[in-house]
Write a protein that holds these residues in place. Structure first.
Motif, mmCIF file in Angstrom:
data_model
loop_
_atom_site.group_PDB
_atom_site.id
_atom_site.type_symbol
_atom_site.label_atom_id
_atom_site.label_comp_id
_atom_site.label_asym_id
_atom_site.label_seq_id
_atom_site.Cartn_x
_atom_site.Cartn_y
_atom_site.Cartn_z
ATOM 1 N N LEU A 12 0.825 -1.214 0.000
ATOM 2 C CA LEU A 12 0.000 0.000 0.000
ATOM 3 C C LEU A 12 0.858 1.263 0.000
ATOM 4 O O LEU A 12 0.462 2.294 -0.558
ATOM 5 C CB LEU A 12 -0.957 -0.001 1.190
ATOM 6 N N GLU A 13 2.024 1.193 0.622
ATOM 7 C CA GLU A 13 2.929 2.351 0.618
ATOM 8 C C GLU A 13 3.370 2.679 -0.796
ATOM 9 O O GLU A 13 3.574 3.844 -1.136
ATOM 10 C CB GLU A 13 4.122 2.101 1.531
ATOM 11 N N HIS A 14 3.505 1.652 -1.642
ATOM 12 C CA HIS A 14 3.809 1.890 -3.061
ATOM 13 C C HIS A 14 2.762 2.835 -3.654
ATOM 14 O O HIS A 14 3.114 3.837 -4.270
ATOM 15 C CB HIS A 14 3.839 0.565 -3.829
ATOM 16 N N THR A 15 1.483 2.539 -3.461
ATOM 17 C CA THR A 15 0.435 3.375 -4.046
ATOM 18 C C THR A 15 0.426 4.771 -3.424
ATOM 19 O O THR A 15 0.215 5.758 -4.126
ATOM 20 C CB THR A 15 -0.954 2.718 -3.914
ATOM 21 N N ARG A 16 0.677 4.853 -2.126
ATOM 22 C CA ARG A 16 0.703 6.175 -1.474
ATOM 23 C C ARG A 16 1.800 7.055 -2.061
ATOM 24 O O ARG A 16 1.595 8.249 -2.302
ATOM 25 C CB ARG A 16 0.892 6.020 0.034
ATOM 26 N N LEU A 29 11.543 1.955 -1.307
ATOM 27 C CA LEU A 29 10.820 0.729 -0.977
ATOM 28 C C LEU A 29 11.396 -0.477 -1.708
ATOM 29 O O LEU A 29 11.061 -1.615 -1.382
ATOM 30 C CB LEU A 29 9.348 0.859 -1.357
ATOM 31 N N TYR A 30 12.245 -0.221 -2.702
ATOM 32 C CA TYR A 30 12.716 -1.258 -3.616
ATOM 33 C C TYR A 30 14.205 -1.521 -3.469
ATOM 34 O O TYR A 30 14.998 -0.599 -3.269
ATOM 35 C CB TYR A 30 12.441 -0.828 -5.055
ATOM 36 N N SER A 31 14.578 -2.782 -3.644
ATOM 37 C CA SER A 31 15.979 -3.178 -3.699
ATOM 38 C C SER A 31 16.642 -2.491 -4.897
ATOM 39 O O SER A 31 15.999 -2.303 -5.930
ATOM 40 C CB SER A 31 16.055 -4.699 -3.884
ATOM 41 N N ASN A 60 4.485 11.886 -13.956
ATOM 42 C CA ASN A 60 4.305 12.977 -14.912
ATOM 43 C C ASN A 60 2.982 12.895 -15.665
ATOM 44 O O ASN A 60 2.549 13.875 -16.264
ATOM 45 C CB ASN A 60 5.467 13.029 -15.902
ATOM 46 N N SER A 61 2.350 11.718 -15.622
ATOM 47 C CA SER A 61 1.036 11.536 -16.239
ATOM 48 C C SER A 61 -0.093 11.716 -15.229
ATOM 49 O O SER A 61 -1.233 11.360 -15.494
ATOM 50 C CB SER A 61 0.943 10.143 -16.870
ATOM 51 N N ASN A 62 0.238 12.267 -14.069
ATOM 52 C CA ASN A 62 -0.753 12.537 -13.023
ATOM 53 C C ASN A 62 -1.520 11.281 -12.603
ATOM 54 O O ASN A 62 -2.741 11.299 -12.454
ATOM 55 C CB ASN A 62 -1.717 13.640 -13.467
ATOM 56 N N THR A 63 -0.787 10.215 -12.396
ATOM 57 C CA THR A 63 -1.396 8.947 -12.010
ATOM 58 C C THR A 63 -1.966 9.021 -10.604
ATOM 59 O O THR A 63 -1.337 9.549 -9.687
ATOM 60 C CB THR A 63 -0.360 7.814 -12.095
ATOM 61 N N VAL A 64 -3.159 8.474 -10.464
ATOM 62 C CA VAL A 64 -3.800 8.316 -9.160
ATOM 63 C C VAL A 64 -4.148 6.838 -9.042
ATOM 64 O O VAL A 64 -4.881 6.297 -9.862
ATOM 65 C CB VAL A 64 -5.076 9.171 -9.037
ATOM 66 N N GLU A 65 -3.586 6.172 -8.025
ATOM 67 C CA GLU A 65 -3.855 4.763 -7.785
ATOM 68 C C GLU A 65 -4.796 4.607 -6.592
ATOM 69 O O GLU A 65 -4.544 5.171 -5.530
ATOM 70 C CB GLU A 65 -2.553 4.000 -7.513
ATOM 71 N N ASP A 125 14.711 -10.392 2.485
ATOM 72 C CA ASP A 125 14.939 -10.465 3.931
ATOM 73 C C ASP A 125 15.084 -9.090 4.560
ATOM 74 O O ASP A 125 14.798 -8.909 5.743
ATOM 75 C CB ASP A 125 16.184 -11.303 4.237
ATOM 76 N N ASP A 126 15.525 -8.095 3.770
ATOM 77 C CA ASP A 126 15.711 -6.736 4.272
ATOM 78 C C ASP A 126 14.425 -5.912 4.257
ATOM 79 O O ASP A 126 14.414 -4.753 4.645
ATOM 80 C CB ASP A 126 16.807 -6.014 3.483
ATOM 81 N N GLY A 127 13.310 -6.510 3.792
ATOM 82 C CA GLY A 127 12.035 -5.808 3.757
ATOM 83 C C GLY A 127 11.837 -4.944 2.535
ATOM 84 O O GLY A 127 10.806 -4.275 2.419
ATOM 85 N N LEU A 128 12.802 -4.941 1.614
ATOM 86 C CA LEU A 128 12.672 -4.176 0.377
ATOM 87 C C LEU A 128 12.068 -5.051 -0.722
ATOM 88 O O LEU A 128 12.271 -6.270 -0.742
ATOM 89 C CB LEU A 128 14.035 -3.652 -0.076
ATOM 90 N N ILE A 129 11.353 -4.418 -1.630
ATOM 91 C CA ILE A 129 10.736 -5.145 -2.732
ATOM 92 C C ILE A 129 11.820 -5.539 -3.726
ATOM 93 O O ILE A 129 12.538 -4.694 -4.240
ATOM 94 C CB ILE A 129 9.651 -4.296 -3.418
#
Length: 147
Positions: A12-16, A29-31, A60-65, A125-129
């Protein structure tokens, strides 16, 4: 490994962060060696530079998830979430039009697109995607009202 609540929060943090236009925060959030495919079938991309370019295009495309309820696997690594995303038709929409996914809109500069997709992530293991896949096909994309 992450517990179910942490996995759900991670996806969910990805979408936020996309909604906030926070590309650098999203990358955190990502490796650094992340592998991602959006959409699945378009080819795997790898690394922060590729993800930065992809995410910058979305921002840049004003994405809303708008995410639905996330689901976490019992392995402590995988989570999935259904998402409805809207974004400006320009600049990426003409590519979809050329491939027959969308009709050409009357006013491209005022048009939005809607995508319904399923995002699946695998955390390390480090919690990163470490891996992200977005599943959507031609029937999951439509022109949306500009309002």
């Amino acid at each position: 490994m992450l517990d179910e609540a942490a996995l759900k929060d991670l996806i969910l943090e990805h979408t936020r962060r996309v909604n906030a236009g926070d590309v650098e925060g999203l990358l955190k959030l990502y490796s650094p060696d992340v592998r991602f495919e959006d959409p699945v079938g378009a080819g795997v991309q790898q690394g922060h530079a590729a993800l930065r370019a992809h995410a910058t295009g979305a921002v840049n495309s004003n994405t809303v998830e708008v995410p639905g309820p996330p689901v976490a696997a019992q392995d402590g690594r995988h989570a999935a979430v259904p998402v409805v995303a809207t974004m400006d038709y320009l600049p990426l929409g003409p590519i979809l039009t050329r491939h027959g996914v969308l009709p050409a809109p009357a006013e491209p500069s005022r048009q939005r697109m809607e995508f319904r997709f399923l995002m699946v992530v695998r955390a390390g293991d480090d919690g990163l995607i470490e891996d992200m896949k977005a599943y959507w096909g031609a029937s999951d994309v439509r022109l949306a009202d500009a309002a």
